[in-house]
Write an enzyme that holds these catalytic residues in place. Structure first.
Site, short mmCIF file in Angstrom:
data_model
loop_
_atom_site.label_atom_id
_atom_site.label_comp_id
_atom_site.label_asym_id
_atom_site.label_seq_id
_atom_site.Cartn_x
_atom_site.Cartn_y
_atom_site.Cartn_z
N THR A 1 52.03 6.16 0.79
CA THR A 1 51.00 5.36 1.46
C THR A 1 49.60 5.91 1.27
O THR A 1 48.67 5.18 0.93
CB THR A 1 51.33 5.25 2.95
OG1 THR A 1 52.61 4.65 3.10
CG2 THR A 1 50.29 4.41 3.69
N HIS B 1 61.39 0.44 5.56
CA HIS B 1 62.03 1.72 5.86
C HIS B 1 63.18 1.56 6.87
O HIS B 1 64.21 2.21 6.75
CB HIS B 1 61.01 2.70 6.44
CG HIS B 1 60.07 3.26 5.44
ND1 HIS B 1 60.48 4.04 4.38
CD2 HIS B 1 58.71 3.18 5.33
CE1 HIS B 1 59.43 4.40 3.66
NE2 HIS B 1 58.34 3.88 4.22
N ASP C 1 46.65 4.95 10.46
CA ASP C 1 45.39 5.67 10.33
C ASP C 1 45.06 5.96 8.86
O ASP C 1 43.93 5.81 8.42
CB ASP C 1 45.39 6.96 11.17
CG ASP C 1 46.52 7.92 10.86
OD1 ASP C 1 47.31 7.70 9.92
OD2 ASP C 1 46.64 8.92 11.61
#
Length: 525
Positions: free
Chosen positions: A55, A270, A138
């Site tokens: 990511t 996931h 984030d």
């Protein structure tokens, strides 16, 4: 396509939206994804061209024009063996210098990103530019917004969206959080099953989990159920639309930019895998929510350009693949997990009982303990190479010296070697002493009685590297280019649309001409 610069850039990353998922459901799109694919410019074979398909590295490429070797974001987590931290781990979007923090409990920060984002370059050229970044994670918000963004927000938990420590919550965000709290307080009976998902509706067992038939029903107050569902993306897009309206983005003389990280596809991949009813429902809901979001921008009369892509692809769980004509699919051997590997190597190197290797999982960067003497380090590396290269699930292991000696790759990303992919992810300060790459169709989550995630990504194979890259602007002429391009090409392509010069030596990407036939959107405006 209009010759004038758009007033607003909308950059969307759909986490774990692989090229495979994009093409699998393409015939069913009726909302925002239909607009992008039928009326926009389509690159179905985009590449997160580096080896570390995670990511944080993926998001770092999208609006910087640079690969992880230049951004410095080589993984979600790397290891700094010189730190006093017991686990030695560093999270990509933290400031590890803050006392009392760890890679799990940290203060979010963009300090590790070594290059400017498109928004940062736009603000440097014109300080009036507004740069906003909103995401479910984030690391997505930070890597796309960059260190000079005006506002960066991400979903921080049941309390709603948060930003950097010390940033006051403005009225808009307080309102968004209030709406989210109200939605979370209500139960969700689940979503209807679209017709295209019916054939996927059968159970699959992985350890103690049974997946494949979910509808995202959740009880009132169930934040985890909210986060791992289409509801999260709907809230993120509603927040983004409200921010555009409240800040009057795209309504002034300069071009503004908002980046939007949609994280639910990744959480769902996931938790449930990529080929059950859960993922199928998610893509259907994503298409609908994007359509509503674009319609809202149209009603506001904003001249905007959209780019939509992903930070990486993904791979379904082996248990379902084995049920669907792929009996060779397997989970990684527990002997390749960092602790087991370290114990085995230490024994072979005459250092039994000592931790000699650090790593974040049974693939990727491995770090040899810095407290060893030079002869001990040499024995550990030699023992690790022998053990790993003999393992039937290991495709290859590169040493740091091998990768460092390799020139930065160029040419079509689909033709790169594994060593070239590794070089695109390599940072001499942050990368490991060894890079372990598993064979294709080996899931890097071991089989265990109690499963956490059932599926993941991160490999150097095309299932994880290939992502769609879609551009749309009102008046653009549709065309599709099936040859490979890179996500690092997005930033210079957008920069050209607004007449922002970017020195070629500063980035790895190239401008993509978005004008079908004659004309060149990459030419100086």
């Amino acid at each position: 396509m209009p010759a004038t610069p758009p007033r607003l850039i909308v950059a969307i990353s759909v986490d774990q939206f692989s090229a495979d998922l994009f093409s699998e459901y393409r015939q069913y799109y009726s909302g925002g994804l239909k607009r992008l694919t039928q009326d926009g410019v389509v690159f179905p074979r985009g590449y997160q061209s580096h080896a570390a398909t995670e990511t944080c590295p993926g998001h770092s490429t999208i609006l910087t024009g640079s690969r992880p070797s230049r951004t410095g974001i080589i993984a979600n987590t790397w290891f700094d063996l010189s730190t006093a931290r017991a686990d030695k781990a560093v999270y990509c979007a933290e400031d590890e210098s803050q006392p009392g923090t760890s890679s799990d409990k940290y203060e979010a920060s963009p300090i590790h990103l070594r290059v400017p984002t498109l928004g940062g370059r736009m603000k440097l050229a014109n300080p009036a530019t507004r740069v906003v970044s909103i995401s479910g994670k984030d690391r997505a918000a930070i890597m796309m917004g960059g260190p000079t963004a005006d506002q960066v927000w991400w979903l921080g938990g049941p309390q709603g969206y948060v930003s950097y420590k010390g940033v006051a919550i403005p009225p808009l965000v307080a309102k968004v959080n209030e709406v989210m709290a109200q939605r979370l307080a209500q139960a969700n009976a689940g979503f209807d099953l679209p017709a295209q998902c019916a054939a996927k509706d059968f159970p699959v067992r992985a350890g103690d989990k049974v997946v494949g038939t979910g509808r995202f029903a959740r009880a009132a107050g169930d934040y985890k159920g909210f986060r791992i569902s289409p509801e999260q993306d709907a809230m993120t897009l509603a927040f983004a639309a409200a921010a555009i309206e409240a800040m009057d983005l795209g309504r002034q003389a300069q071009t503004d930019i908002i980046s939007i990280g949609l994280s639910a596809t990744d959480y769902i991949g996931h938790t449930y895998g990529t080929e059950g009813t859960e993922s199928c429902i998610q893509i259907d809901r994503l298409d609908r929510e994007l359509g509503a979001f674009f319609d809202r921008l149209d009603r506001d009369g904003i001249d905007y350009v959209v780019v939509l892509t992903a930070d990486h692809g993904g791979h379904d769980l082996p248990e379902r693949h084995r049920m669907n004509a792929m009996p060779m699919e397997q989970r990684v051997d527990k002997a390749l997990t960092p602790k087991a590997l370290s114990d085995a190597v230490a024994a072979k190197a005459g250092l039994a009982g000592r931790k000699v290797i650090w790593g974040d999982g049974p693939a990727g960067d491995l770090y040899i303990d810095r407290g060893l003497t030079a002869p001990q380090r040499a024995r550990v590396q030699a023992a690790a190479l022998r053990l790993l290269r003999a393992h039937p699930q290991v495709e290859t292991v590169f040493t740091k010296a091998q990768i460092a000696a390799t020139p930065s790759p160029s040419g079509p990303p689909e033709s790169w070697t594994l060593l070239q992919e590794a070089r695109a992810s390599f940072d001499p300060e942050r990368s490991g002493d060894l890079l372990l790459l598993l064979k294709p169709r080996v899931m890097s989550i071991p089989e265990q009685a109690v499963m956490g995630s059932v599926a993941t990504h991160g490999s150097p194979w095309d299932t994880d590297r290939r992502v769609p890259i879609l551009f749309w602007r009102k008046g653009i002429q549709h065309f599709e280019q099936p040859l490979g391009v890179e996500t690092v090409d997005i930033m210079p392509t957008l920069a050209a649309l607004i007449g922002l010069p970017v020195p070629k030596g500063d980035i790895d990407g190239r401008c993509l001409d978005l004008i079908a036939g004659d004309g060149d959107s990459c030419a100086a405006r």
